[in-house]
Design a protein around this motif. Structure first.
Motif, PDB file in Angstrom:
ATOM      1  N   PHE A 184       0.847  -1.195   0.000  1.00  0.00           N
ATOM      2  CA  PHE A 184       0.000   0.000   0.000  1.00  0.00           C
ATOM      3  C   PHE A 184       0.882   1.245   0.000  1.00  0.00           C
ATOM      4  CE2 PHE A 184      -2.159  -3.320   2.463  1.00  0.00           C
ATOM      5  CZ  PHE A 184      -3.282  -3.501   1.679  1.00  0.00           C
ATOM      6  N   ALA A 185       0.359   2.311  -0.529  1.00  0.00           N
ATOM      7  CA  ALA A 185       1.104   3.578  -0.587  1.00  0.00           C
ATOM      8  C   ALA A 185       0.955   4.303   0.746  1.00  0.00           C
ATOM      9  CB  ALA A 185       0.589   4.430  -1.732  1.00  0.00           C
ATOM     10  N   LEU A 186       1.660   3.808   1.771  1.00  0.00           N
ATOM     11  CA  LEU A 186       1.555   4.385   3.106  1.00  0.00           C
ATOM     12  C   LEU A 186       2.118   5.800   3.172  1.00  0.00           C
ATOM     13  CD1 LEU A 186       2.610   1.377   5.388  1.00  0.00           C
ATOM     14  CD2 LEU A 186       0.326   2.030   4.611  1.00  0.00           C
ATOM     15  N   TYR A 187       2.740   6.264   2.106  1.00  0.00           N
ATOM     16  CA  TYR A 187       3.294   7.612   2.092  1.00  0.00           C
ATOM     17  C   TYR A 187       2.216   8.662   1.802  1.00  0.00           C
ATOM     18  CZ  TYR A 187       3.281   6.692  -2.915  1.00  0.00           C
ATOM     19  OH  TYR A 187       2.904   6.351  -4.185  1.00  0.00           O
ATOM     20  N   GLU A 189      -3.515  10.527   3.771  1.00  0.00           N
ATOM     21  CA  GLU A 189      -4.568   9.977   4.617  1.00  0.00           C
ATOM     22  C   GLU A 189      -4.034   8.971   5.619  1.00  0.00           C
ATOM     23  OE1 GLU A 189      -4.867   7.767   0.600  1.00  0.00           O
ATOM     24  OE2 GLU A 189      -4.557   9.820   1.263  1.00  0.00           O
ATOM     25  N   TYR A 190      -2.985   8.226   5.244  1.00  0.00           N
ATOM     26  CA  TYR A 190      -2.383   7.271   6.168  1.00  0.00           C
ATOM     27  C   TYR A 190      -1.686   7.993   7.319  1.00  0.00           C
ATOM     28  CZ  TYR A 190      -3.215   3.623   2.698  1.00  0.00           C
ATOM     29  OH  TYR A 190      -3.804   2.748   1.828  1.00  0.00           O
ATOM     30  N   LEU A 191      -0.936   9.026   6.990  1.00  0.00           N
ATOM     31  CA  LEU A 191      -0.229   9.779   8.023  1.00  0.00           C
ATOM     32  C   LEU A 191      -1.208  10.454   8.973  1.00  0.00           C
ATOM     33  CD1 LEU A 191       2.379  10.835   9.282  1.00  0.00           C
ATOM     34  CD2 LEU A 191       2.346  12.690   7.602  1.00  0.00           C
ATOM     35  N   GLY A 204       5.462   8.711  12.134  1.00  0.00           N
ATOM     36  CA  GLY A 204       4.703   8.660  10.887  1.00  0.00           C
ATOM     37  C   GLY A 204       5.501   9.162   9.700  1.00  0.00           C
ATOM     38  N   LEU A 205       6.269  10.230   9.896  1.00  0.00           N
ATOM     39  CA  LEU A 205       7.104  10.735   8.795  1.00  0.00           C
ATOM     40  C   LEU A 205       8.187   9.735   8.411  1.00  0.00           C
ATOM     41  CD1 LEU A 205       7.380  14.496   9.774  1.00  0.00           C
ATOM     42  CD2 LEU A 205       6.133  13.507   7.829  1.00  0.00           C
ATOM     43  N   LEU A 206       8.718   9.014   9.374  1.00  0.00           N
ATOM     44  CA  LEU A 206       9.688   7.961   9.057  1.00  0.00           C
ATOM     45  C   LEU A 206       9.019   6.822   8.275  1.00  0.00           C
ATOM     46  CD1 LEU A 206      11.702   7.808  12.401  1.00  0.00           C
ATOM     47  CD2 LEU A 206      12.450   8.774  10.208  1.00  0.00           C
ATOM     48  N   ILE A 207       7.792   6.485   8.657  1.00  0.00           N
ATOM     49  CA  ILE A 207       7.041   5.461   7.921  1.00  0.00           C
ATOM     50  C   ILE A 207       6.747   5.941   6.506  1.00  0.00           C
ATOM     51  CG2 ILE A 207       4.834   4.219   7.817  1.00  0.00           C
ATOM     52  CD1 ILE A 207       4.887   4.244  10.918  1.00  0.00           C
ATOM     53  N   VAL A 208       6.381   7.210   6.368  1.00  0.00           N
ATOM     54  CA  VAL A 208       6.123   7.797   5.050  1.00  0.00           C
ATOM     55  C   VAL A 208       7.364   7.689   4.177  1.00  0.00           C
ATOM     56  CG1 VAL A 208       5.779  10.007   3.874  1.00  0.00           C
ATOM     57  CG2 VAL A 208       4.251   9.332   5.717  1.00  0.00           C
TER      58      VAL A 208
END
Length: 181
Positions: free
Chosen positions: A120-123, A126-128, A148-152
């Motif tokens: 999935f495009a977690l970047y 809406e995910y953040l 969250g920014l690290l996950i993005v």
């Protein structure tokens, strides 16, 4: 294009997110004071007050809803709502596991993020936004935003580099196996 429905939805979302974080801060203030969280849970590292969420959440929700609008226009497709909802559920489960000191399950969920980042495009915004809002109850807004920014970043790199490479490899292997029969 008529932007009025989007503007109303955006203002409503920002207002709800703002009221949510301000209500959490007032609850903390009334019940013993607003919490500060140390980085990496180490007392020798700086502490970040949850008060920063009063500024960060409205700003973050405003900016991220703007990114969503630029990507999809004046309506919210099911995928955006589903992505937001899934990230809210993921953040809530992480928060509960942390509060219940289930560090093994918590680590397992965090280790699933690279796979989820490939699928999935977690970047996307809406995910953040869902992740930060869900985890703000347990950690304030600043630490979930940093995580969250690290996950993005991780998701963007995996989704834009490794995913196309794996897709190319899959197609190449599929063609080879089809010619061998």
């Amino acid at each position: 294009m008529n932007d009025q429905p989007f503007k109303r939805h955006r203002l409503l979302l920002v207002a709800v997110a703002s009221l949510y974080i301000w209500a959490l801060l007032m609850f903390e203030h009334i019940n013993g004071g607003v919490v500060s969280h140390h980085l990496l849970q180490r007392g020798d590292l700086p502490a970040i007050s949850n008060w920063w969420g009063a500024l960060l959440v409205p700003l973050l929700s405003w900016v991220l809803t703007g990114f969503i609008y630029k990507r999809v226009g004046s309506f919210y497709p099911v995928g955006i709502v589903a992505g937001f909802g899934a990230s809210v559920v993921f953040g809530i489960v992480l928060s509960i596991l942390f509060q219940q000191q289930q560090h093994q399950l918590l680590s397992s969920m965090m280790m699933c993020l690279p796979v989820l980042g490939l699928l999935f495009a977690l970047y996307r915004a809406e995910y953040l936004l869902g992740f930060v809002l869900a985890m703000s109850y347990c950690f304030g807004a600043v630490l979930p935003t940093i995580i969250g920014l690290l996950i993005v970043l991780m998701s963007f790199v995996l989704h834009k580099s490794l995913r196309p490479l794996l897709w190319y490899l899959w197609c190449w292997l599929s063609k080879r196996s089809g010619t061998l029969q």
